[in-house]
Design an enzyme around this catalytic site. Sequence first.
Site, short mmCIF file in Angstrom:
data_model
loop_
_atom_site.label_atom_id
_atom_site.label_comp_id
_atom_site.label_asym_id
_atom_site.label_seq_id
_atom_site.Cartn_x
_atom_site.Cartn_y
_atom_site.Cartn_z
N CYS A 2 0.81 -1.22 0.00
CA CYS A 2 0.00 0.00 0.00
C CYS A 2 0.84 1.27 0.00
O CYS A 2 0.33 2.35 -0.25
CB CYS A 2 -0.93 0.02 1.20
SG CYS A 2 -1.98 -1.42 1.27
N HIS B 2 -3.33 6.87 3.19
CA HIS B 2 -3.69 5.59 2.59
C HIS B 2 -5.10 5.23 3.06
O HIS B 2 -5.39 5.25 4.26
CB HIS B 2 -2.68 4.52 2.97
CG HIS B 2 -3.13 3.14 2.61
ND1 HIS B 2 -3.61 2.84 1.36
CD2 HIS B 2 -3.19 1.99 3.33
CE1 HIS B 2 -3.96 1.56 1.32
NE2 HIS B 2 -3.71 1.02 2.51
N ASN C 6 -10.00 -0.50 0.42
CA ASN C 6 -8.55 -0.38 0.39
C ASN C 6 -8.06 -0.88 -0.97
O ASN C 6 -8.10 -2.07 -1.24
CB ASN C 6 -7.97 -1.22 1.54
CG ASN C 6 -6.46 -1.16 1.60
OD1 ASN C 6 -5.79 -0.72 0.68
ND2 ASN C 6 -5.91 -1.64 2.71
N1 ACO Z 1 -17.98 -9.19 9.80
C1 ACO Z 1 -18.38 -9.51 11.05
N2 ACO Z 1 -17.51 -9.85 12.02
C2 ACO Z 1 -16.19 -9.85 11.72
C3 ACO Z 1 -15.72 -9.53 10.43
C4 ACO Z 1 -16.67 -9.20 9.45
N3 ACO Z 1 -16.32 -8.86 8.18
N4 ACO Z 1 -14.37 -9.62 10.43
C5 ACO Z 1 -14.01 -9.98 11.67
N5 ACO Z 1 -15.11 -10.12 12.45
C6 ACO Z 1 -15.18 -10.51 13.83
C7 ACO Z 1 -13.97 -11.23 14.31
O1 ACO Z 1 -14.05 -12.59 13.98
C8 ACO Z 1 -14.05 -10.98 15.79
O2 ACO Z 1 -14.95 -11.89 16.33
P1 ACO Z 1 -14.61 -12.63 17.75
O3 ACO Z 1 -14.51 -11.52 18.75
O4 ACO Z 1 -15.81 -13.51 17.95
O5 ACO Z 1 -13.33 -13.36 17.54
C9 ACO Z 1 -14.68 -9.60 15.90
O6 ACO Z 1 -15.27 -9.34 14.62
C10 ACO Z 1 -13.72 -8.50 16.22
O7 ACO Z 1 -12.60 -8.60 15.39
P2 ACO Z 1 -11.44 -7.60 15.56
O8 ACO Z 1 -10.27 -8.10 14.79
O9 ACO Z 1 -11.28 -7.26 16.98
O10 ACO Z 1 -12.02 -6.31 14.83
P3 ACO Z 1 -11.32 -4.92 14.71
O11 ACO Z 1 -12.11 -3.92 15.44
O12 ACO Z 1 -9.85 -4.98 14.98
O13 ACO Z 1 -11.47 -4.63 13.15
C11 ACO Z 1 -10.23 -4.74 11.09
C12 ACO Z 1 -10.91 -5.53 12.21
C13 ACO Z 1 -11.25 -3.86 10.40
C14 ACO Z 1 -9.62 -5.71 10.10
C15 ACO Z 1 -9.14 -3.83 11.72
O14 ACO Z 1 -8.32 -4.59 12.56
C16 ACO Z 1 -8.30 -3.15 10.69
O15 ACO Z 1 -8.76 -2.29 9.97
N6 ACO Z 1 -6.99 -3.49 10.61
C17 ACO Z 1 -6.08 -2.89 9.65
C18 ACO Z 1 -6.31 -3.51 8.32
C19 ACO Z 1 -5.54 -2.82 7.24
O16 ACO Z 1 -5.56 -1.64 7.13
N7 ACO Z 1 -4.89 -3.60 6.42
C20 ACO Z 1 -4.25 -3.14 5.27
C21 ACO Z 1 -2.88 -2.59 5.52
S1 ACO Z 1 -2.16 -2.13 4.08
C22 ACO Z 1 -1.78 -3.33 2.90
O17 ACO Z 1 -0.65 -3.47 2.54
C23 ACO Z 1 -2.81 -4.19 2.27
#
Ligand code: ACO
Length: 360
Positions: A147, A287, A317
């Site tokens: 990214c 980003h 993203n």
């Molecule tokens: N729908 C419903 N529930 C979900 C989903 C979904 N799509 N995805 C995960 N959950 C659940 C999980 O299983 C978890 O359930 P559990 O508590 O029963 O285990 C719960 O939701 C909470 O999950 P968390 O991981 O705590 O959720 P969080 O608030 O951290 O959000 C997210 C997750 C959106 C992925 C966040 O961590 C994030 O944005 N991270 C950064 C991602 C990113 O930017 N990546 C790209 C970087 S750049 C590149 O090079 C590609």
Amino acid sequence: MTRSDRSATSQPVDPVPGPGIVPAFTNPRTGRPALRTVSVVGLGSYVPPQILTNADLARMVDTSDDWITSRTGIRERRLASPNEATSDLACEAARRALSSAGLRPQDVDLIIVATITPDMPFPSTACLVQEKLGANRAAAFDVQAACSGYVYALDIASHFISSHTYETVLIIGAEKMSAFIDWTDRNTCVLFGDGAGAAVLQHRPHSHGLITTCLGANGGDARLLELPAGGSARPASPDTLSQRLHFLRMDGKETFRKAVTAMVSAGQEALARAHLTIADIRCIIPHQANHRIMSAVAERLGATPEQVFTNVERYGNTSAASVGIGLDEAVREGRIQTGDYVLLVVFGAGLTWGSALIHW
Ligand code: ACO
């Protein structure tokens, strides 16, 4: 000293070319090599027309519009068609950028494509773009910084221009993320989209331009975000296929934490190098990974929400394409005017991060 500071006091003198001799562009006042300012002279972007909404995703995996919107800010994303590769998305953005610069493909000296979703491992997507565009004079190569790729490409391109190696460089961040997403994994499939953003760069005497770029990386955290198989370490095999190792994997929580820290420090470093404060910045283009990451970065930089450009709700993203699409849209929407300072801050797999400060 910033890149434009260095060139502001220096005018290149006529080179003395000769067989095998690199022209010596010297600052007559200091006797040092003269660096040139680098300006963005054209922008373009492209997203495919097919829209995948959160409601569509809720029919594919166990998720909901409410969960996706509240955790990420994403409402919909674009999907390339099966016969559309990353090079096709890149070409469309590049044609628009060249047209806005008033240039032809044959005017381009170098094409840099930033992507983690190349058409194939080799040849480079940049070479495929060169052929499709008809940019037959251009050298071409890919950059892989996930990214952060657009800012890495911008930094590399600026050195080729400021050092007088090339006159016209086309950079493109382009991704078909949909080809590498596990559409059964709700943790990742809701986050990404396809698209491309391009910029044409040149030295334009007496124009504003790129002030500074900051790049960073930490391979120690490489495993946080990866596509585990299909390379030389784990070649494709029936075993890697059955384990679904050809799809993107991510530790979302830890990636989130690292992204905020790295983007804030990259932004602060660019401001410090340019002797500017956040209040001097008209438009910040982070980003577009997640609205919560962008809000946290803006808050820690001391920026107001009005300074921050976002389109993550429409595209998700798009990895290396993200800030390229954002910059093009921000300019077309009039959010950036001549004389404004613009700050790009990026973060991605690698881990990689970076920033670019542009005087528009
Ligand atoms: N729908 C419903 N529930 C979900 C989903 C979904 N799509 N995805 C995960 N959950 C659940 C999980 O299983 C978890 O359930 P559990 O508590 O029963 O285990 C719960 O939701 C909470 O999950 P968390 O991981 O705590 O959720 P969080 O608030 O951290 O959000 C997210 C997750 C959106 C992925 C966040 O961590 C994030 O944005 N991270 C950064 C991602 C990113 O930017 N990546 C790209 C970087 S750049 C590149 O090079 C590609």
